[in-house]
Structure formats: structure tokens, C-alpha cells
Design a protein around this motif. Structure first.
Motif, PDB file in Angstrom:
ATOM      1  N   GLY A  95       0.765  -1.131   0.021  1.00 24.35           N
ATOM      2  CA  GLY A  95       0.150   0.063   0.034  1.00 24.35           C
ATOM      3  C   GLY A  95       0.839   0.984   0.432  1.00 24.35           C
ATOM      4  O   GLY A  95       2.269   0.782  -0.374  1.00 24.35           O
ATOM      5  N   PRO A  96       0.419   1.577   0.513  1.00 21.66           N
ATOM      6  CA  PRO A  96      -1.074   2.928   0.234  1.00 21.66           C
ATOM      7  C   PRO A  96      -1.734   2.221  -0.459  1.00 21.66           C
ATOM      8  O   PRO A  96      -1.983   2.828  -1.946  1.00 21.66           O
ATOM      9  N   VAL A  97      -2.969   1.909  -0.431  1.00 24.61           N
ATOM     10  CA  VAL A  97      -4.549   1.961  -1.011  1.00 24.61           C
ATOM     11  C   VAL A  97      -5.259   2.409  -0.962  1.00 24.61           C
ATOM     12  O   VAL A  97      -5.812   2.646   0.396  1.00 24.61           O
ATOM     13  N   VAL A  98      -6.466   2.502  -2.240  1.00 21.35           N
ATOM     14  CA  VAL A  98      -7.665   3.098  -1.703  1.00 21.35           C
ATOM     15  C   VAL A  98      -8.517   1.871  -1.843  1.00 21.35           C
ATOM     16  O   VAL A  98      -8.258   1.253  -2.823  1.00 21.35           O
ATOM     17  N   LEU A  99      -9.034   1.431  -0.761  1.00 20.52           N
ATOM     18  CA  LEU A  99     -10.766   0.413  -1.243  1.00 20.52           C
ATOM     19  C   LEU A  99     -11.978   0.579  -2.250  1.00 20.52           C
ATOM     20  O   LEU A  99     -12.399   1.631  -1.756  1.00 20.52           O
ATOM     21  N   ARG A 100     -12.287  -0.004  -2.991  1.00 21.99           N
ATOM     22  CA  ARG A 100     -13.819  -0.195  -4.084  1.00 21.99           C
ATOM     23  C   ARG A 100     -14.459  -1.170  -3.106  1.00 21.99           C
ATOM     24  O   ARG A 100     -14.123  -2.993  -3.743  1.00 21.99           O
ATOM     25  N   GLU A 101     -15.294  -1.183  -2.897  1.00 25.54           N
ATOM     26  CA  GLU A 101     -16.546  -3.004  -3.192  1.00 25.54           C
ATOM     27  C   GLU A 101     -17.256  -2.324  -4.039  1.00 25.54           C
ATOM     28  O   GLU A 101     -18.749  -1.083  -4.069  1.00 25.54           O
ATOM     29  N   CYS A 236       5.648   9.261   1.713  1.00 25.54           N
ATOM     30  CA  CYS A 236       4.863  10.672   2.162  1.00 25.54           C
ATOM     31  C   CYS A 236       3.747  10.413   0.629  1.00 25.54           C
ATOM     32  O   CYS A 236       4.399   9.849  -0.578  1.00 25.54           O
ATOM     33  N   ALA A 237       2.238   9.850   1.045  1.00 22.42           N
ATOM     34  CA  ALA A 237       1.001   9.581   0.098  1.00 22.42           C
ATOM     35  C   ALA A 237       0.184  10.534   0.201  1.00 22.42           C
ATOM     36  O   ALA A 237       0.135  11.423   0.943  1.00 22.42           O
ATOM     37  N   PRO A 238      -0.126  10.410  -1.135  1.00 21.89           N
ATOM     38  CA  PRO A 238      -1.009  11.960  -1.275  1.00 21.89           C
ATOM     39  C   PRO A 238      -2.429  11.454  -0.759  1.00 21.89           C
ATOM     40  O   PRO A 238      -2.718  10.339  -0.658  1.00 21.89           O
ATOM     41  N   ARG A 239      -3.026  12.377  -0.818  1.00 19.14           N
ATOM     42  CA  ARG A 239      -4.076  12.798   0.132  1.00 19.14           C
ATOM     43  C   ARG A 239      -5.249  11.776  -0.795  1.00 19.14           C
ATOM     44  O   ARG A 239      -5.555  12.536  -1.980  1.00 19.14           O
ATOM     45  N   ALA A 240      -6.222  10.831   0.004  1.00 16.67           N
ATOM     46  CA  ALA A 240      -7.115  10.822  -1.431  1.00 16.67           C
ATOM     47  C   ALA A 240      -8.301  11.217  -0.111  1.00 16.67           C
ATOM     48  O   ALA A 240      -9.253  10.773   0.501  1.00 16.67           O
ATOM     49  N   ILE A 241      -8.908  12.385  -1.405  1.00 17.30           N
ATOM     50  CA  ILE A 241      -9.465  12.974  -0.599  1.00 17.30           C
ATOM     51  C   ILE A 241     -11.565  12.527  -0.512  1.00 17.30           C
ATOM     52  O   ILE A 241     -11.939  11.593  -1.240  1.00 17.30           O
ATOM     53  N   GLY A 242     -11.972  11.788   0.560  1.00 18.07           N
ATOM     54  CA  GLY A 242     -13.144  11.485   0.505  1.00 18.07           C
ATOM     55  C   GLY A 242     -12.976   9.652   1.095  1.00 18.07           C
ATOM     56  O   GLY A 242     -14.100   9.206   1.503  1.00 18.07           O
ATOM     57  N   ASP A 243     -11.914   9.256   1.070  1.00 23.01           N
ATOM     58  CA  ASP A 243     -11.465   8.013   0.907  1.00 23.01           C
ATOM     59  C   ASP A 243     -10.413   8.162   2.294  1.00 23.01           C
ATOM     60  O   ASP A 243      -9.905   8.608   2.709  1.00 23.01           O
ATOM     61  N   THR A 244     -10.712   6.285   2.851  1.00 19.50           N
ATOM     62  CA  THR A 244      -9.383   6.317   3.886  1.00 19.50           C
ATOM     63  C   THR A 244      -8.336   5.175   3.348  1.00 19.50           C
ATOM     64  O   THR A 244      -8.902   4.387   2.403  1.00 19.50           O
ATOM     65  N   LEU A 245      -7.205   5.780   4.046  1.00 22.69           N
ATOM     66  CA  LEU A 245      -6.061   5.014   3.181  1.00 22.69           C
ATOM     67  C   LEU A 245      -6.308   3.283   3.803  1.00 22.69           C
ATOM     68  O   LEU A 245      -6.369   3.348   5.182  1.00 22.69           O
ATOM     69  N   CYS A 246      -5.362   2.992   3.229  1.00 24.57           N
ATOM     70  CA  CYS A 246      -5.038   1.138   3.618  1.00 24.57           C
ATOM     71  C   CYS A 246      -4.292   0.560   3.382  1.00 24.57           C
ATOM     72  O   CYS A 246      -4.032   1.147   1.962  1.00 24.57           O
ATOM     73  N   VAL A 247      -4.002  -0.534   3.684  1.00 18.97           N
ATOM     74  CA  VAL A 247      -2.691  -1.547   3.081  1.00 18.97           C
ATOM     75  C   VAL A 247      -3.608  -3.251   3.363  1.00 18.97           C
ATOM     76  O   VAL A 247      -4.607  -3.163   3.882  1.00 18.97           O
ATOM     77  N   TRP A 248      -2.748  -3.754   2.523  1.00 19.31           N
ATOM     78  CA  TRP A 248      -3.301  -5.067   2.472  1.00 19.31           C
ATOM     79  C   TRP A 248      -1.993  -5.969   2.320  1.00 19.31           C
ATOM     80  O   TRP A 248      -1.255  -5.466   1.969  1.00 19.31           O
TER      81      TRP A 248
END
Length: 359
Positions: A95-101, A236-248
Motif C-alpha cells: 500500500g497505501p491503497v484506496v478500497l472499492r467494493e 509520503c502519500a497523496p491524500r485521497a479526499i473522501g477516502d481512507t487509506l488502507c494496506v493489504w
């Protein structure tokens, strides 16, 4: 001296980048370091990356901090800009990643511009109904008629039911059967049905099985451009507006510190053993159609004194001739097989787990 050393490292990555002391009379290198940091951001990308050089570090963030630097940055070096945040880098996690379901398991996933690379993470909510099982039997083959039956003489009893028969004889096919005594006219007879013998039926199984499938598809959006400017245990990761950063990570594991806000478990595959037990057919059952006994006054020569179908019903013989012999005709076999009632077996189980943890 430290600023000069850092400039030497960056100069090896960025052709033509200036250094403090060359363009800036003050020798601070401030303008040059800012340019190097911005250009370097385009060369440091992960999609996704495995992070976490220091398992004992207590410095971790969920991507919501407004930090523009960290304690790991050196004086005069690049710092994490306001458009980014220092995010914890747990050992062994990607990560970091953004999660989508999505319930649309085949549709395209829309990732944010900062995290453009979509990667399937598996599925959830497994739907796998039991199989619907059926079994039929084909036509009976190899069936023959038995070569004997029983003839009963009931005398004058037209119901063939009062008391006991006057005589009973076993008759065989293809031969003349003497009855051993002269049976008077006006007698009633009863012949047992001719049974079938041998044979078999081919089992014809059927099964309706809906595919096992996940109702929810999970996707990680990664590939963010990571900058310098954070501590050794951070990126140092970009902010993801409206999303929470995740790891997997692959496997079913506990969430690391800093990413224990939400834990989701997905699976990449399904072990599907659903089916039906064996479809089988019993032995053929039935009787021989058109079986009968022909009665004669003489030793199987005319005149005929009666014609009795082999149906176990009561029939009258001749009203004017005696009977002394008979011939059995076995007819044609009419048989079928009974199928068993198969039941559903097995199950579908999700396998190859993937753990996703979000701040």
C-alpha cells in the motif's frame, strides 16, 4: 556539508538539477532542493508497493494528518508537501491503497486520480446454492420372460375364490403339459401372470448447479506517486479526499497499528465440491404381456377346450369339452426400473484470503 551531500545524491537521479552554492549565492540550496523534490515525485511510484522497513517504529498515520514533514527529514532536505501526508508503513503490508467494493462483480472500477491502478482483491458474500439433483432410468434391456407359471382349476366356482382350487399345475413353456386328470366341462381356471427375468436399465443422472460466485467484488486502487520527506517507517502519500487509506496482504491476519479502523477479509478463489450422490436404477420389474395358456381336450391336439389369459383373473373353460393338457405361451416382457432419489452433496468454500486494513 549535509546539504551538499544530499544534492550530490539527487544530482545522480535528476539530470541538470542545480545545487546550493551554484545558483544561490547564499549557499542554502532552498530553491534547488524544492525543484528536486517535485521532479523526484514522478520517479517514485508503487502499484502497490510492499512497505515497512522498521517493524518497531511507532510513527504511523492514517492519511488524514496535515503534516508537511516528519522527524525523519533532515535540515534543508525535501519535506512531505501539504497535498500529501506521512502514512505509516507496516512491515509486510502493501500500500497505501484506496478500497472499492461493488455489487457489480464484472463492472469497471473507478479509482481516484491519485491512486489510478485498479487491482482485484477478491470477493465477499459467497452465494453457492445446493445442487438440484435428479435421476431417471432408461428402457429395460436384456429382460426375458420366465418359462413357467401356475394353472389352477376351481371347478364350478366362477369366482375362483371359494375354498381351495380343485387342482393346481405348474406349466412350462415350449412343451406340452399333461394335466394328469380329465377336468370336466363347465370348469373355471386361473393362470398366474408370467414374471420377467434378468435385464437392467441405464441410469440417467441430471443436475442443476448455479455457479458459486461472490456477491461483492473488492478492488484496491494503488499506484500512487510517493514523495520523500517522512520518517523511516513512513511514506509520503497523496491524500485521497473522501477516502481512507488502507494496506493489504495475502492471508487472514490481524491489522497493524495505525490501520485498525476497519478490517475486511476477501477471498480470491472458491473451492467448489458441490454435486449429487450417485444415480442408480434398481432391477427391472414388470410382467410379460399377452402370456396365456391354451387348454386341449386331447394331448395338446385339437379340439381346444379353453384359452386362459395369464392375468390371475377367473375365466371359464369349455362348457362342453373336458380338458387334459395345456401349452404355456409366455408373451413379451414389459419391464421398467425404479431410480433412486439422489441428494445434494458437497459445499463451496472461499479460499486464498486477502486481508485489507484501513486507518
Amino acid at each position: 556539508m549535509q546539504a551538499a551531500w544530499r544534492c550530490g545524491v539527487l544530482a545522480g537521479v535528476l539530470a541538470g538539477a542545480g545545487c546550493g552554492g551554484d545558483d544561490d549565492p547564499s549557499g542554502t540550496g532552498t530553491a534547488t532542493d524544492g525543484t528536486a523534490s517535485t521532479t523526484l515525485a514522478t520517479t517514485l511510484t508503487t502499484a502497490p508497493m510492499t512497505i515497512g522497513p522498521d517493524p518497531d517504529s511507532s510513527s504511523s498515520h492514517d492519511g488524514s494528518d496535515s503534516s508537511s514533514g516528519s522527524s525523519g527529514s533532515t535540515s534543508g532536505g525535501p519535506s512531505c508537501p501539504a497535498s500529501h501526508a506521512c502514512v505509516g508503513a507496516p512491515v509486510g503490508w502493501a500500500g497505501p491503497v484506496v478500497l472499492r467494493e461493488s455489487a457489480d462483480t464484472k463492472g469497471a472500477v473507478e479509482c481516484p486520480a491519485e491512486y489510478p491502478d485498479a487491482t482485484a482483491a477478491g470477493g465477499d458474500d459467497l452465494a453457492a446454492p445446493a445442487a438440484q439433483c435428479g435421476c431417471d432410468c432408461g428402457d429395460a434391456t436384456g429382460v426375458e420372460c420366465e418359462l413357467s407359471t401356475t394353472l389352477r382349476n376351481w371347478g364350478s366356482d366362477s369366482t375362483c375364490s371359494i375354498g381351495t382350487p380343485v387342482t393346481s399345475h405348474t406349466l412350462f413353456a415350449t412343451v406340452c403339459n399333461p394335466l394328469g386328470t380329465i377336468i370336466s366341462d363347465d370348469s373355471y381356471f386361473q393362470v398366474d401372470p408370467v414374471a420377467i427375468d434378468g435385464g437392467s436399465c441405464l441410469a440417467e443422472p441430471s443436475m442443476q448447479l448455479a455457479p458459486a460466485a461472490f456477491a461483492t467484488a473488492a478492488t484496491t486502487c494503488g499506484g500512487a506517486a510517493l514523495l520523500e520527506g517522512c520518517g523511516d517507517a513512513e511514506v509520503c502519500a497523496p491524500r485521497a479526499i473522501g477516502d481512507t487509506l488502507c494496506v493489504w496482504q495475502d492471508g487472514d491476519g490481524d491489522c497493524p497499528e495505525g490501520f485498525d479502523g476497519e478490517r475486511r477479509l476477501y477471498h480470491r478463489s472458491i473451492d467448489d465440491t458441490r454435486g449429487c450422490n450417485e444415480c442408480t436404477c434398481g432391477d427391472p420389474v414388470g410382467l410379460c404381456d399377452a402370456a396365456n395358456v391354451t387348454l386341449f381336450t386331447n394331448l395338446c391336439n385339437p379340439p381346444v377346450s379353453g384359452f386362459i389369459p395369464a392375468t390371475a383373473e377367473c375365466f371359464a373353460g369349455s362348457s362342453f369339452s373336458t380338458t387334459s393338457s395345456g401349452i404355456l405361451g409366455v408373451g413379451q416382457p414389459n419391464a421398467f426400473c425404479v431410480a433412486n432419489d439422489p441428494v445434494a452433496t458437497g459445499s463451496a468454500t472461499p479460499i486464498e484470503p486477502v486481508t485489507v486494513c484501513c486507518g
